[in-house]
Design a protein around this motif. Structure first.
Motif, PDB file in Angstrom:
ATOM      1  N   ARG A 100       1.367   0.683   2.179  1.00 27.35           N
ATOM      2  CA  ARG A 100       0.548   1.769   1.645  1.00 27.35           C
ATOM      3  C   ARG A 100      -0.515   2.149   2.674  1.00 27.35           C
ATOM      4  O   ARG A 100      -0.852   1.363   3.558  1.00 27.35           O
ATOM      5  CB  ARG A 100      -0.142   1.339   0.338  1.00 27.35           C
ATOM      6  CG  ARG A 100       0.810   0.885  -0.749  1.00 27.35           C
ATOM      7  CD  ARG A 100       1.557   2.098  -1.334  1.00 27.35           C
ATOM      8  NE  ARG A 100       2.645   1.689  -2.201  1.00 27.35           N
ATOM      9  CZ  ARG A 100       3.936   1.841  -1.919  1.00 27.35           C
ATOM     10  NH1 ARG A 100       4.313   2.404  -0.803  1.00 27.35           N
ATOM     11  NH2 ARG A 100       4.866   1.454  -2.751  1.00 27.35           N
ATOM     12  N   ILE A 101      -1.064   3.322   2.517  1.00 24.99           N
ATOM     13  CA  ILE A 101      -2.144   3.772   3.396  1.00 24.99           C
ATOM     14  C   ILE A 101      -3.315   2.798   3.325  1.00 24.99           C
ATOM     15  O   ILE A 101      -3.963   2.508   4.338  1.00 24.99           O
ATOM     16  CB  ILE A 101      -2.583   5.212   3.050  1.00 24.99           C
ATOM     17  CG1 ILE A 101      -1.466   6.204   3.390  1.00 24.99           C
ATOM     18  CG2 ILE A 101      -3.879   5.585   3.767  1.00 24.99           C
ATOM     19  CD1 ILE A 101      -1.161   6.379   4.867  1.00 24.99           C
ATOM     20  N   ASP A 102      -3.600   2.263   2.139  1.00 31.29           N
ATOM     21  CA  ASP A 102      -4.666   1.265   1.999  1.00 31.29           C
ATOM     22  C   ASP A 102      -4.425   0.075   2.919  1.00 31.29           C
ATOM     23  O   ASP A 102      -5.368  -0.470   3.502  1.00 31.29           O
ATOM     24  CB  ASP A 102      -4.747   0.755   0.551  1.00 31.29           C
ATOM     25  CG  ASP A 102      -5.272   1.793  -0.421  1.00 31.29           C
ATOM     26  OD1 ASP A 102      -5.968   2.730   0.032  1.00 31.29           O
ATOM     27  OD2 ASP A 102      -4.986   1.669  -1.623  1.00 31.29           O
ATOM     28  N   ASP A 103      -3.173  -0.358   3.042  1.00 29.74           N
ATOM     29  CA  ASP A 103      -2.829  -1.492   3.912  1.00 29.74           C
ATOM     30  C   ASP A 103      -3.127  -1.159   5.372  1.00 29.74           C
ATOM     31  O   ASP A 103      -3.650  -1.984   6.116  1.00 29.74           O
ATOM     32  CB  ASP A 103      -1.348  -1.862   3.775  1.00 29.74           C
ATOM     33  CG  ASP A 103      -0.936  -2.224   2.368  1.00 29.74           C
ATOM     34  OD1 ASP A 103      -1.744  -2.851   1.651  1.00 29.74           O
ATOM     35  OD2 ASP A 103       0.199  -1.883   1.982  1.00 29.74           O
ATOM     36  N   ALA A 133      -5.247   1.121   6.499  1.00 30.97           N
ATOM     37  CA  ALA A 133      -6.699   1.222   6.661  1.00 30.97           C
ATOM     38  C   ALA A 133      -7.321  -0.168   6.794  1.00 30.97           C
ATOM     39  O   ALA A 133      -8.160  -0.397   7.682  1.00 30.97           O
ATOM     40  CB  ALA A 133      -7.318   1.974   5.489  1.00 30.97           C
ATOM     41  N   ALA A 170     -11.952   2.974   6.672  1.00 28.72           N
ATOM     42  CA  ALA A 170     -11.794   3.474   5.313  1.00 28.72           C
ATOM     43  C   ALA A 170     -10.473   4.235   5.195  1.00 28.72           C
ATOM     44  O   ALA A 170      -9.988   4.825   6.167  1.00 28.72           O
ATOM     45  CB  ALA A 170     -12.951   4.399   4.953  1.00 28.72           C
ATOM     46  N   LYS A 171      -9.918   4.227   3.995  1.00 30.69           N
ATOM     47  CA  LYS A 171      -8.648   4.902   3.745  1.00 30.69           C
ATOM     48  C   LYS A 171      -8.701   6.370   4.182  1.00 30.69           C
ATOM     49  O   LYS A 171      -7.764   6.880   4.807  1.00 30.69           O
ATOM     50  CB  LYS A 171      -8.311   4.796   2.259  1.00 30.69           C
ATOM     51  CG  LYS A 171      -7.038   5.480   1.855  1.00 30.69           C
ATOM     52  CD  LYS A 171      -6.792   5.300   0.354  1.00 30.69           C
ATOM     53  CE  LYS A 171      -5.563   6.037  -0.101  1.00 30.69           C
ATOM     54  NZ  LYS A 171      -5.303   5.824  -1.536  1.00 30.69           N
ATOM     55  N   VAL A 195      -7.900   7.166   7.795  1.00 30.69           N
ATOM     56  CA  VAL A 195      -6.490   7.229   8.195  1.00 30.69           C
ATOM     57  C   VAL A 195      -6.020   8.673   8.104  1.00 30.69           C
ATOM     58  O   VAL A 195      -5.328   9.177   8.995  1.00 30.69           O
ATOM     59  CB  VAL A 195      -5.617   6.308   7.312  1.00 30.69           C
ATOM     60  CG1 VAL A 195      -4.128   6.508   7.619  1.00 30.69           C
ATOM     61  CG2 VAL A 195      -6.009   4.852   7.502  1.00 30.69           C
ATOM     62  N   TYR A 196      -6.429   9.341   7.030  1.00 28.23           N
ATOM     63  CA  TYR A 196      -5.985  10.720   6.806  1.00 28.23           C
ATOM     64  C   TYR A 196      -6.578  11.709   7.812  1.00 28.23           C
ATOM     65  O   TYR A 196      -6.087  12.833   7.922  1.00 28.23           O
ATOM     66  CB  TYR A 196      -6.301  11.156   5.378  1.00 28.23           C
ATOM     67  CG  TYR A 196      -5.396  10.506   4.366  1.00 28.23           C
ATOM     68  CD1 TYR A 196      -4.042  10.839   4.303  1.00 28.23           C
ATOM     69  CD2 TYR A 196      -5.889   9.553   3.484  1.00 28.23           C
ATOM     70  CE1 TYR A 196      -3.205  10.242   3.380  1.00 28.23           C
ATOM     71  CE2 TYR A 196      -5.049   8.951   2.551  1.00 28.23           C
ATOM     72  CZ  TYR A 196      -3.710   9.300   2.507  1.00 28.23           C
ATOM     73  OH  TYR A 196      -2.882   8.711   1.596  1.00 28.23           O
ATOM     74  N   ARG A 205       1.824   8.815   4.806  1.00 28.34           N
ATOM     75  CA  ARG A 205       2.505   7.592   5.237  1.00 28.34           C
ATOM     76  C   ARG A 205       3.766   7.966   6.026  1.00 28.34           C
ATOM     77  O   ARG A 205       4.095   7.329   7.028  1.00 28.34           O
ATOM     78  CB  ARG A 205       2.848   6.762   3.996  1.00 28.34           C
ATOM     79  CG  ARG A 205       3.350   5.390   4.274  1.00 28.34           C
ATOM     80  CD  ARG A 205       3.481   4.609   2.974  1.00 28.34           C
ATOM     81  NE  ARG A 205       4.467   5.206   2.107  1.00 28.34           N
ATOM     82  CZ  ARG A 205       5.609   4.646   1.767  1.00 28.34           C
ATOM     83  NH1 ARG A 205       5.885   3.434   2.160  1.00 28.34           N
ATOM     84  NH2 ARG A 205       6.460   5.269   0.997  1.00 28.34           N
TER      85      ARG A 205
END
Length: 189
Positions: free
Chosen positions: A31-34, A36, A42-43, A46-47, A53
Protein backbone atom coordinates in the motif's frame (compact mmCIF):
# COMPACT_ATOMS: atom_id res chain seq x y z
CA UNK A 1 13.02 29.90 5.81
CA UNK A 2 11.18 26.81 4.48
CA UNK A 3 13.18 23.66 3.82
CA UNK A 4 14.02 23.23 0.13
CA UNK A 5 13.24 19.81 -1.23
CA UNK A 6 14.98 18.39 -4.26
CA UNK A 7 11.94 16.86 -5.95
CA UNK A 8 14.03 14.65 -8.23
CA UNK A 9 15.95 13.23 -5.27
CA UNK A 10 12.71 12.80 -3.30
CA UNK A 11 11.15 10.94 -6.24
CA UNK A 12 14.14 8.57 -6.34
CA UNK A 13 13.91 8.00 -2.56
CA UNK A 14 10.21 7.19 -2.85
CA UNK A 15 10.86 4.87 -5.80
CA UNK A 16 13.65 3.07 -3.93
CA UNK A 17 11.34 2.65 -0.93
CA UNK A 18 8.59 1.30 -3.20
CA UNK A 19 10.94 -1.24 -4.76
CA UNK A 20 11.95 -2.46 -1.28
CA UNK A 21 8.32 -2.71 -0.17
CA UNK A 22 7.16 -4.44 -3.38
CA UNK A 23 10.07 -6.88 -3.11
CA UNK A 24 9.31 -7.67 0.53
CA UNK A 25 5.50 -7.80 0.45
CA UNK A 26 4.66 -8.27 -3.22
CA UNK A 27 2.88 -5.62 -5.25
CA UNK A 28 -0.63 -6.90 -4.51
CA UNK A 29 -0.16 -6.66 -0.73
CA UNK A 30 1.67 -3.32 -0.76
CA UNK A 31 0.00 0.00 0.00
CA UNK A 32 1.03 3.63 -0.35
CA UNK A 33 1.14 3.78 3.46
CA UNK A 34 3.82 1.05 3.39
CA UNK A 35 5.90 3.00 0.88
CA UNK A 36 5.58 6.20 2.90
CA UNK A 37 6.64 4.42 6.10
CA UNK A 38 9.61 2.81 4.31
CA UNK A 39 10.68 6.22 2.96
CA UNK A 40 10.13 7.92 6.33
CA UNK A 41 7.71 10.46 4.90
CA UNK A 42 4.01 11.24 5.13
CA UNK A 43 1.62 9.39 2.83
CA UNK A 44 0.73 12.63 1.07
CA UNK A 45 4.39 13.17 0.20
CA UNK A 46 4.37 9.99 -1.86
CA UNK A 47 1.57 11.46 -3.96
CA UNK A 48 3.72 14.52 -4.72
CA UNK A 49 6.01 12.22 -6.72
CA UNK A 50 3.64 9.47 -7.90
CA UNK A 51 -0.10 9.73 -8.39
CA UNK A 52 -0.85 6.08 -7.61
CA UNK A 53 0.51 2.72 -6.56
CA UNK A 54 0.31 1.65 -10.22
CA UNK A 55 2.47 4.65 -11.16
CA UNK A 56 5.03 3.48 -8.60
CA UNK A 57 4.96 0.00 -10.09
CA UNK A 58 5.42 1.38 -13.60
CA UNK A 59 8.36 3.49 -12.41
CA UNK A 60 9.90 0.46 -10.66
CA UNK A 61 9.60 -1.51 -13.88
CA UNK A 62 11.07 1.35 -15.91
CA UNK A 63 13.94 1.54 -13.43
CA UNK A 64 14.65 -2.17 -13.95
CA UNK A 65 14.34 -1.77 -17.73
CA UNK A 66 16.87 1.10 -17.61
CA UNK A 67 19.32 -1.10 -15.68
CA UNK A 68 18.85 -3.82 -18.29
CA UNK A 69 19.33 -1.36 -21.15
CA UNK A 70 22.59 -0.16 -19.58
CA UNK A 71 23.85 -3.75 -19.53
CA UNK A 72 22.97 -4.20 -23.20
CA UNK A 73 24.30 -0.82 -24.33
CA UNK A 74 28.03 -1.46 -24.60
CA UNK A 75 29.58 -4.89 -24.66
CA UNK A 76 32.92 -3.67 -25.92
CA UNK A 77 34.70 -5.05 -28.94
CA UNK A 78 36.30 -8.32 -29.85
CA UNK A 79 35.00 -11.72 -30.84
CA UNK A 80 31.22 -12.08 -30.58
CA UNK A 81 31.31 -15.04 -28.18
CA UNK A 82 33.61 -13.10 -25.84
CA UNK A 83 31.08 -10.26 -25.88
CA UNK A 84 28.31 -12.77 -25.19
CA UNK A 85 30.25 -13.98 -22.15
CA UNK A 86 30.63 -10.34 -21.07
CA UNK A 87 26.87 -9.89 -21.43
CA UNK A 88 26.14 -12.93 -19.25
CA UNK A 89 28.58 -11.71 -16.57
CA UNK A 90 27.05 -8.21 -16.60
CA UNK A 91 23.46 -9.48 -16.43
CA UNK A 92 24.24 -11.76 -13.49
CA UNK A 93 26.16 -8.97 -11.74
CA UNK A 94 23.29 -6.52 -12.29
CA UNK A 95 20.75 -8.98 -10.89
CA UNK A 96 22.98 -9.75 -7.89
CA UNK A 97 23.45 -6.03 -7.21
CA UNK A 98 19.71 -5.29 -7.41
CA UNK A 99 17.93 -8.19 -5.71
CA UNK A 100 14.85 -6.12 -4.87
CA UNK A 101 14.38 -5.16 -8.51
CA UNK A 102 14.75 -8.83 -9.42
CA UNK A 103 12.09 -9.82 -6.86
CA UNK A 104 9.71 -7.17 -8.18
CA UNK A 105 10.35 -8.36 -11.73
CA UNK A 106 9.44 -11.94 -10.83
CA UNK A 107 6.38 -10.73 -8.90
CA UNK A 108 5.25 -8.76 -11.97
CA UNK A 109 5.91 -11.70 -14.26
CA UNK A 110 3.87 -14.03 -12.03
CA UNK A 111 0.99 -11.59 -11.51
CA UNK A 112 0.43 -10.73 -15.16
CA UNK A 113 0.59 -6.97 -14.56
CA UNK A 114 0.06 -4.96 -17.77
CA UNK A 115 3.70 -3.93 -18.20
CA UNK A 116 5.69 -4.75 -21.29
CA UNK A 117 8.11 -7.26 -19.83
CA UNK A 118 8.14 -8.98 -23.22
CA UNK A 119 9.93 -5.92 -24.61
CA UNK A 120 12.78 -6.37 -22.11
CA UNK A 121 13.12 -10.01 -23.14
CA UNK A 122 12.93 -9.09 -26.84
CA UNK A 123 15.76 -6.59 -26.34
CA UNK A 124 17.91 -9.22 -24.59
CA UNK A 125 17.21 -11.79 -27.29
CA UNK A 126 17.89 -9.32 -30.12
CA UNK A 127 21.32 -8.48 -28.71
CA UNK A 128 22.13 -12.17 -28.22
CA UNK A 129 20.80 -13.12 -31.67
CA UNK A 130 23.03 -10.43 -33.18
CA UNK A 131 26.05 -11.76 -31.27
CA UNK A 132 25.25 -15.29 -32.45
CA UNK A 133 24.99 -14.07 -36.05
CA UNK A 134 28.35 -12.32 -35.72
CA UNK A 135 29.89 -15.42 -34.14
CA UNK A 136 28.61 -17.51 -37.07
CA UNK A 137 30.17 -15.03 -39.52
CA UNK A 138 33.44 -15.30 -37.54
CA UNK A 139 33.29 -19.09 -37.87
CA UNK A 140 33.14 -19.41 -34.08
CA UNK A 141 29.86 -21.38 -33.77
CA UNK A 142 29.40 -25.10 -34.03
CA UNK A 143 26.85 -26.35 -36.56
CA UNK A 144 23.17 -26.12 -35.71
CA UNK A 145 23.28 -22.97 -33.58
CA UNK A 146 20.60 -20.46 -34.57
CA UNK A 147 18.68 -17.47 -33.28
CA UNK A 148 16.49 -19.72 -31.13
CA UNK A 149 19.52 -20.34 -28.93
CA UNK A 150 19.20 -16.74 -27.73
CA UNK A 151 16.04 -17.85 -25.90
CA UNK A 152 18.05 -20.57 -24.15
CA UNK A 153 20.75 -18.14 -23.01
CA UNK A 154 18.13 -15.80 -21.52
CA UNK A 155 16.36 -18.78 -19.96
CA UNK A 156 19.58 -19.99 -18.31
CA UNK A 157 20.15 -16.62 -16.66
CA UNK A 158 16.48 -16.22 -15.70
CA UNK A 159 16.41 -19.78 -14.35
CA UNK A 160 19.36 -19.00 -12.10
CA UNK A 161 17.61 -15.80 -11.00
CA UNK A 162 14.42 -17.64 -10.11
CA UNK A 163 16.29 -20.31 -8.15
CA UNK A 164 18.23 -17.62 -6.25
CA UNK A 165 15.05 -15.78 -5.33
CA UNK A 166 13.51 -19.00 -4.03
CA UNK A 167 16.74 -20.07 -2.32
CA UNK A 168 18.78 -16.96 -1.32
CA UNK A 169 21.66 -19.16 -0.18
CA UNK A 170 22.38 -19.94 -3.83
CA UNK A 171 25.41 -17.82 -4.79
CA UNK A 172 23.98 -16.01 -7.82
CA UNK A 173 27.15 -14.00 -8.39
CA UNK A 174 29.07 -17.27 -8.85
CA UNK A 175 26.73 -18.61 -11.51
CA UNK A 176 27.89 -16.48 -14.43
CA UNK A 177 30.79 -18.89 -15.02
CA UNK A 178 28.64 -22.03 -15.28
CA UNK A 179 26.14 -20.24 -17.54
CA UNK A 180 29.03 -19.16 -19.78
CA UNK A 181 30.41 -22.72 -19.77
CA UNK A 182 27.09 -24.12 -20.97
CA UNK A 183 25.66 -21.30 -23.10
CA UNK A 184 28.79 -19.80 -24.64
CA UNK A 185 31.50 -22.45 -24.58
CA UNK A 186 28.90 -25.12 -25.36
CA UNK A 187 28.13 -23.52 -28.72
CA UNK A 188 31.69 -22.68 -29.72
CA UNK A 189 33.05 -24.38 -32.84
Amino acid sequence: MPKRIDHGARREEVLAAAVRVFARKGFAASRIDDVAAEAGIAKGSVYLSFDSRDALLKAAFESYAALAADVLADLGSGPALDRLATLVRRIVAMLAAHPDHARVLVDLWASGQPLDMAAVYRDYRAVIENLLRQAREEGALRAGIGPEHAVVVVAAVEGCLLQWLVDPELPIADLAGPVIDVCVEGIRA
